[in-house]
Scaffold this motif. Structure first.
Motif, mmCIF file in Angstrom:
data_model
loop_
_atom_site.group_PDB
_atom_site.id
_atom_site.type_symbol
_atom_site.label_atom_id
_atom_site.label_comp_id
_atom_site.label_asym_id
_atom_site.label_seq_id
_atom_site.Cartn_x
_atom_site.Cartn_y
_atom_site.Cartn_z
ATOM 1 N N PHE A 1 0.804 -1.383 0.156
ATOM 2 C CA PHE A 1 0.022 -0.065 -0.028
ATOM 3 C C PHE A 1 0.934 1.245 -0.055
ATOM 4 O O PHE A 1 1.862 1.296 0.539
ATOM 5 N N GLY A 2 0.390 2.133 -0.761
ATOM 6 C CA GLY A 2 0.917 3.681 -0.510
ATOM 7 C C GLY A 2 0.287 4.377 0.625
ATOM 8 O O GLY A 2 -1.061 4.316 0.773
ATOM 9 N N ILE A 3 1.257 4.797 1.648
ATOM 10 C CA ILE A 3 0.706 5.527 2.708
ATOM 11 C C ILE A 3 0.898 6.848 2.532
ATOM 12 O O ILE A 3 2.179 7.091 2.705
ATOM 13 N N ARG A 4 0.177 7.822 2.681
ATOM 14 C CA ARG A 4 0.526 9.340 2.526
ATOM 15 C C ARG A 4 -0.060 10.165 3.872
ATOM 16 O O ARG A 4 -1.100 10.072 4.305
ATOM 17 N N ARG A 5 1.035 11.025 4.007
ATOM 18 C CA ARG A 5 0.604 12.104 5.161
ATOM 19 C C ARG A 5 0.876 13.432 4.453
ATOM 20 O O ARG A 5 2.279 13.535 4.611
ATOM 21 N N GLY A 6 0.166 14.134 4.195
ATOM 22 C CA GLY A 6 0.561 15.547 3.507
ATOM 23 C C GLY A 6 1.383 15.217 2.362
ATOM 24 O O GLY A 6 0.970 14.448 1.499
ATOM 25 N N ASP B 1 -3.436 10.695 14.513
ATOM 26 C CA ASP B 1 -3.261 11.397 13.138
ATOM 27 C C ASP B 1 -3.988 10.463 12.262
ATOM 28 O O ASP B 1 -4.161 9.149 12.203
ATOM 29 N N GLU B 2 -4.335 11.091 11.009
ATOM 30 C CA GLU B 2 -5.236 10.209 9.865
ATOM 31 C C GLU B 2 -3.956 10.183 8.687
ATOM 32 O O GLU B 2 -3.324 11.168 8.458
ATOM 33 N N VAL C 1 -4.805 -3.425 -5.285
ATOM 34 C CA VAL C 1 -5.882 -4.023 -4.958
ATOM 35 C C VAL C 1 -7.227 -3.461 -4.317
ATOM 36 O O VAL C 1 -8.048 -4.064 -4.236
ATOM 37 N N THR C 2 -6.993 -2.217 -4.228
ATOM 38 C CA THR C 2 -8.242 -1.301 -4.153
ATOM 39 C C THR C 2 -8.763 -0.533 -5.179
ATOM 40 O O THR C 2 -9.651 0.227 -5.220
ATOM 41 N N GLY C 3 -8.010 -0.848 -6.466
ATOM 42 C CA GLY C 3 -8.427 -0.265 -7.585
ATOM 43 C C GLY C 3 -8.017 1.248 -7.613
ATOM 44 O O GLY C 3 -8.731 2.018 -8.005
ATOM 45 N N GLU C 4 -6.967 1.432 -6.774
ATOM 46 C CA GLU C 4 -6.457 2.630 -6.601
ATOM 47 C C GLU C 4 -7.350 3.703 -5.840
ATOM 48 O O GLU C 4 -7.200 4.829 -5.770
ATOM 49 N N ARG C 5 -8.322 3.153 -5.147
ATOM 50 C CA ARG C 5 -9.134 3.870 -4.361
ATOM 51 C C ARG C 5 -8.503 4.299 -2.988
ATOM 52 O O ARG C 5 -7.661 3.486 -2.468
ATOM 53 N N GLU C 6 -8.746 5.583 -2.535
ATOM 54 C CA GLU C 6 -8.105 5.894 -1.364
ATOM 55 C C GLU C 6 -8.953 6.032 -0.445
ATOM 56 O O GLU C 6 -10.111 6.177 -0.284
ATOM 57 N N TYR C 7 -8.386 5.467 1.039
ATOM 58 C CA TYR C 7 -9.089 5.401 2.419
ATOM 59 C C TYR C 7 -8.245 6.137 3.172
ATOM 60 O O TYR C 7 -6.972 6.358 3.357
ATOM 61 N N THR C 8 -9.064 7.041 3.964
ATOM 62 C CA THR C 8 -8.496 7.815 5.168
ATOM 63 C C THR C 8 -8.616 6.898 6.287
ATOM 64 O O THR C 8 -9.622 6.632 6.746
ATOM 65 N N ILE C 9 -7.405 6.697 7.149
ATOM 66 C CA ILE C 9 -7.343 5.584 8.258
ATOM 67 C C ILE C 9 -6.853 6.307 9.340
ATOM 68 O O ILE C 9 -5.622 7.078 9.412
ATOM 69 N N PRO C 10 -7.384 6.293 10.503
ATOM 70 C CA PRO C 10 -6.624 7.031 11.857
ATOM 71 C C PRO C 10 -5.515 6.100 12.114
ATOM 72 O O PRO C 10 -5.623 4.852 12.212
ATOM 73 N N VAL C 11 -4.352 6.569 12.667
ATOM 74 C CA VAL C 11 -3.382 5.874 13.366
ATOM 75 C C VAL C 11 -3.587 5.630 14.780
ATOM 76 O O VAL C 11 -3.985 6.548 15.468
#
Length: 647
Positions: free
Chosen positions: A506-511, A562-563, A570-580
C-alpha cells in the motif's frame, strides 16, 4: 649531528616504552584510516563501474500482468529515456535435495538494454524454444551446480526440465535476498535465474504480457520526478510498487553499508589519534617539567627559544612519522582481506583492489597534525622559562581550596588524609587529569562498543521473536486462498497454533510525505503476533484504524491519532483515510497492521488470505515442498542463524 639531536635520541632511548606505546596507537589509527578509506573508495568505484557497464536502471515498477506495449509506449514520456518490460516470478527448483529452493526467475528479451546480467561462465539462454536458464553464481556454488546440469522448475504444480546454459551475476541482485524479511542472503535456499522472456511467458501462461519494468530517466530529470511520471502512467493498471534506484532493495542495502563504511573511515582513525595525542601531551608535559633545569642551561649557553621548542617538538613529530609509516604499511597489507570480507555478502564481480596513493600523504599529514598540535600545546610553556628561574625549582602553586572543599565541606572533613592528598593532586593538574580520563574513555569505548552492539542485537532479536513474533514459520501463498484453503494446511502440517493473514503493498500518505509498505491484516485477538506501544504496553490489533512501526511513523511524520491516506492496486487505486491507533515497536522491517475486517473493507475481496503464521515443531518447508500454491516459507530460526553469521 647536532648536540640537541643526539640528546633527542638519548631521550627516545630512555622513554622507549612510552615511545613504542604511542607508536602502536598511531599505527592502529593510520592502518584503520588506510583500510577503511581504500575499502570505501574501491567498493564505491566498483559499484558505479558495474552499474554503468551493465546499464542498471533508475526506476523500477511491479504490476499485475499487462500487455508489453504498455511499457514500450512509456519511452514517449519526457521524464523517461529508456523503458523495458520483463517478467519476474518466484518459482521453486529441484536441485536434488529434500526441500526445493526458491529462485527468482527473470524473463529478459534477447536485445534487452537494462540490468544486463554479466556472464561468468557459459552463455545466456538462447532465444527460441530452448528451455535454458542462467543461474546466479552464489546460488550455483552453494548448490554445487554448473553449466550443463539439468534441473526441474516447479511451476503451477508441474515439473519442467531446464538446462543450465550459464552462470551469471546481475547489478540488480548484488545483495540477493527475497524481501526485507529475509535480512541475510540464504544462498542455498534462494537464488536468481535468467531465462528468455518467451520461455517464461510459456511457463507462466502470460502470452504477450509482462509484470515488471525498468526505466532510465532522461538527462536532467531526478529520480522522484520520473517515479511520479511512472506512477501516473500506470495508475489503474494494477500497479503494485514503484521504487527509485535509491530504494531498490539490493542497492539500498549496499548503499547503507557504504555509508557506514565512510563514516567509520572518518571516526575510527580520529579516535585512535585523539588517544595518542592525549598520551603524548601528558608525556611531553612531564618531560618538560623534569627537564626544567636543562632547559635553563640550554638557554643560558645561547640556544634560542625556537631551537629548544623544536627539540621537544621533534620528539612529537618523530612519534607521528614512525607511527604513520608503520600504519601505512599495515593498512596496505590489510586492504585485500577487508575487501574479501565485504565480498562474502555482496555479489560484486568488477572489484578493483587499488591502493590510493593520496591516502599516504593524507594519513601522514593527519598524524603530524595531531601529534604536532599536541606537542606544541604541551611544550609552549618553554617560551616563558628564563635561565635564572630554571636554576631553582618551580614555585609551588598557591594554596587554595578546591571545588570539593568549597562545595561539600562536611563531606570533605570526613575524608581520610590520603584521599584528600589524591584529590588535591587531581585538581592541581586539571588538564592532565581530563586528558587521561578522555584517553581512557575513548579506549574503553573501542573495547566495549562491539560487545555492546552484540548485546543490543541479542536483545533486539529476543524481543522481536520472543515477545512480539511468537510464530516460528511464515507461509506466503502464490495466489490468495479462501478460509477452506487455509484449513487444508491442517492436513499437511502439524502445528500448535495457526493464524491467517492478508498482506498487500500500500502507499501510505500523510501530507506531502508518502511511503510504499506492506500492510498486514491479522485477527484482532492475534496470539502469534503481538505489539507494544510507545509506553511499553502490549496492545491488540484494533477493529478499525492502523498500527504503524516507529520507523514508518518518523518517516511520515505522524503521531497517534493522526489520519493517513492509503491506496493500492488491490483497492483499484481507491483511497481510504484511516486513523493511526498506535505507534508500535518493530526492530526488524517496517510495516503497518490492520484487522481482517479493515483490510477486507478496503480490498472488497471477500474471505481470501495471503498466507499463514505457524507455531510448529515440524520442518514446515519440507512438509510443503510439493504444494503448488506456496510462494515462500520463512523460518525465524533461519533468520536468526543467518543474522548471527552476518554479525
Amino acid at each position: 649531528m647536532q648536540t640537541l639531536d643526539k640528546r633527542l635520541i638519548r631521550t627516545m632511548a630512555r622513554s622507549k616504552l612510552q615511545f613504542i606505546a604511542i607508536v602502536v596507537i598511531i599505527t592502529l589509527g593510520l592502518a584503520a584510516y588506510v583500510v577503511l578509506n581504500n575499502a570505501y573508495q574501491n567498493l564505491d568505484h566498483s559499484l558505479e563501474t558495474y552499474y554503468e557497464k551493465q546499464n542498471f536502471g533508475h526506476v523500477f515498477a511491479r504490476f499485475t500482468p499487462q500487455p508489453a506495449g504498455t511499457i514500450d509506449a512509456m519511452e514517449g514520456l519526457p521524464e523517461i529515456s529508456v523503458s523495458e518490460g520483463r517478467i519476474v516470478s518466484d518459482v521453486e527448483i529441484d536441485v536434488g535435495r529434500d526441500t526445493y529452493p526458491d529462485i527468482r526467475l527473470v524473463g529478459l528479451s534477447e536485445d534487452g538494454r537494462l540490468n544486463r546480467p554479466l556472464i561468468i561462465e557459459g552463455q545466456m539462454p538462447a532465444a527460441g524454444s530452448a528451455r535454458e536458464i542462467a543461474l546466479g553464481s552464489r546460488f550455483a556454488v552453494a548448490n554445487n551446480l554448473s553449466v550443463g546440469d539439468e534441473l526441474d522448475l516447479m511451476v503451477r504444480g508441474e515439473s519442467i526440465s531446464v538446462l543450465v546454459s550459464g552462470i551469471a551475476e546481475s547489478p540488480e541482485f548484488i545483495y540477493a535476498i527475497k524481501d526485507i524479511q529475509m535480512l541475510i542472503p540464504d544462498e542455498e535456499n534462494f537464488g536468481i535465474a535468467f531465462a528468455e522472456i518467451e520461455l517464461v511467458r510459456d511457463l507462466l501462461g502470460m502470452t504477450g504480457q509482462i509484470n515488471d519494468a525498468s526505466f532510465l530517466v532522461s538527462k536532467g530529470t531526478d529520480y522522484e520526478t520520473a517515479k511520479e511520471a511512472v506512477e501516473d502512467a500506470l495508475t489503474g493498471r494494477g500497479l503494485r510498487e514503484v521504487v527509485t534506484r535509491d530504494n531498490q532493495l539490493s542497492h539500498f542495502i549496499i548503499s547503507l553499508e557504504l555509508e557506514q563504511l565512510e563514516r567509520m573511515s572518518l571516526m575510527v582513525p580520529v579516535i585512535f589519534l585523539v588517544i595518542a595525542a592525549a598520551i603524548l601531551y601528558m608525556l611531553l608535559t612531564r618531560m618538560v617539567e623534569a627537564d626544567r633545569t636543562a632547559i635553563g642551561v640550554l638557554k643560558a649557553i645561547g640556544c634560542r627559544n625556537r631551537q629548544v621548542l623544536m627539540h621537544y617538538l621533534k620528539y612529537s613529530l618523530s612519534l607521528g612519522f614512525v607511527g604513520a609509516i608503520f600504519g601505512m604499511a599495515l593498512g596496505h597489507l590489510a586492504v585485500g582481506p577487508v575487501m574479501d570480507l565485504y565480498l562474502e555478502f555482496f555479489e560484486l564481480p568488477m572489484v578493483e583492489t587499488r591502493i590510493n596513493a593520496g591516502f599516504i600523504l593524507g594519513g601522514i599529514l593527519l598524524t603530524l597534525m595531531f601529534c604536532g598540535g599536541a606537542g606544541l600545546w604541551a611544550v609552549r610553556g618553554i617560551l616563558s622559562i628564563t635561565p635564572a628561574d630554571a636554576m631553582k625549582p618551580p614555585a609551588p602553586p598557591p594554596g587554595q581550596k578546591n571545588t570539593l572543599e568549597i562545595g561539600f565541606p562536611r563531606w570533605w572533613r570526613r575524608r581520610p588524609f590520603f584521599h584528600k592528598l589524591v584529590l588535591r593532586q587531581l585538581f592541581r593538574n586539571k588538564k592532565r587529569f581530563l586528558l587521561a580520563v578522555l584517553g581512557v574513555a575513548f579506549a574503553f569505548t573501542i573495547v566495549v562498543m562491539p560487545f555492546y552492539m552484540l548485546g543490543v542485537v541479542d536483545a533486539m532479536f529476543f524481543d522481536q521473536f520472543e515477545v512480539y513474533d511468537l510464530f516460528n514459520h511464515s507461509v506466503t501463498f502464490e495466489h490468495p486462498v479462501s478460509r477452506e484453503g487455509v484449513k487444508g494446511l491442517e492436513e499437511l502440517v502439524s502445528f500448535n497454533d495457526m493464524e491467517a493473514f492478508i498482506e498487500y503493498p500500500f502507499g501510505i500518505r500523510r501530507g506531502w510525505r508518502e511511503e510504499t509498505v506492506m500492510i498486514r491484516a491479522l485477527p484482532q485477538n492475534s496470539k502469534l503476533q503481538r505489539f507494544e506501544d510507545e509506553r511499553g504496553d502490549l496492545i491488540g490489533v484494533p477493529a478499525t484504524g492502523l498500527l504503524i512501526s516507529e520507523y514508518l511513523a518518523t518517516t511520515l511524520g505522524v503521531r497517534t491519532g493522526d489520519e493517513v491516506v492509503v491506496s493500492s492496486h488491490v483497492t483499484g487505486e481507491r483511497e481510504y483515510t484511516i486513523p493511526v491507533r498506535a505507534i508500535v515497536k518493530q526492530y526488524l522491517g517496517s510495516g503497518a497492521y490492520v484487522s481482517h475486517h479493515e483490510m477486507q473493507r478496503m480490498i472488497r475481496d471477500g474471505d481470501l488470505y495471503s498466507g499463514v503464521l505457524l507455531q510448529s515443531d515440524e520442518d514446515v518447508r519440507f512438509a510443503l515442498r510439493k504444494v503448488g500454491n506456496v510462494a515462500s516459507v520463512f523460518s525465524t530460526d533461519q533468520i536468526i542463524e543467518g543474522f548471527e553469521d552476518f554479525l
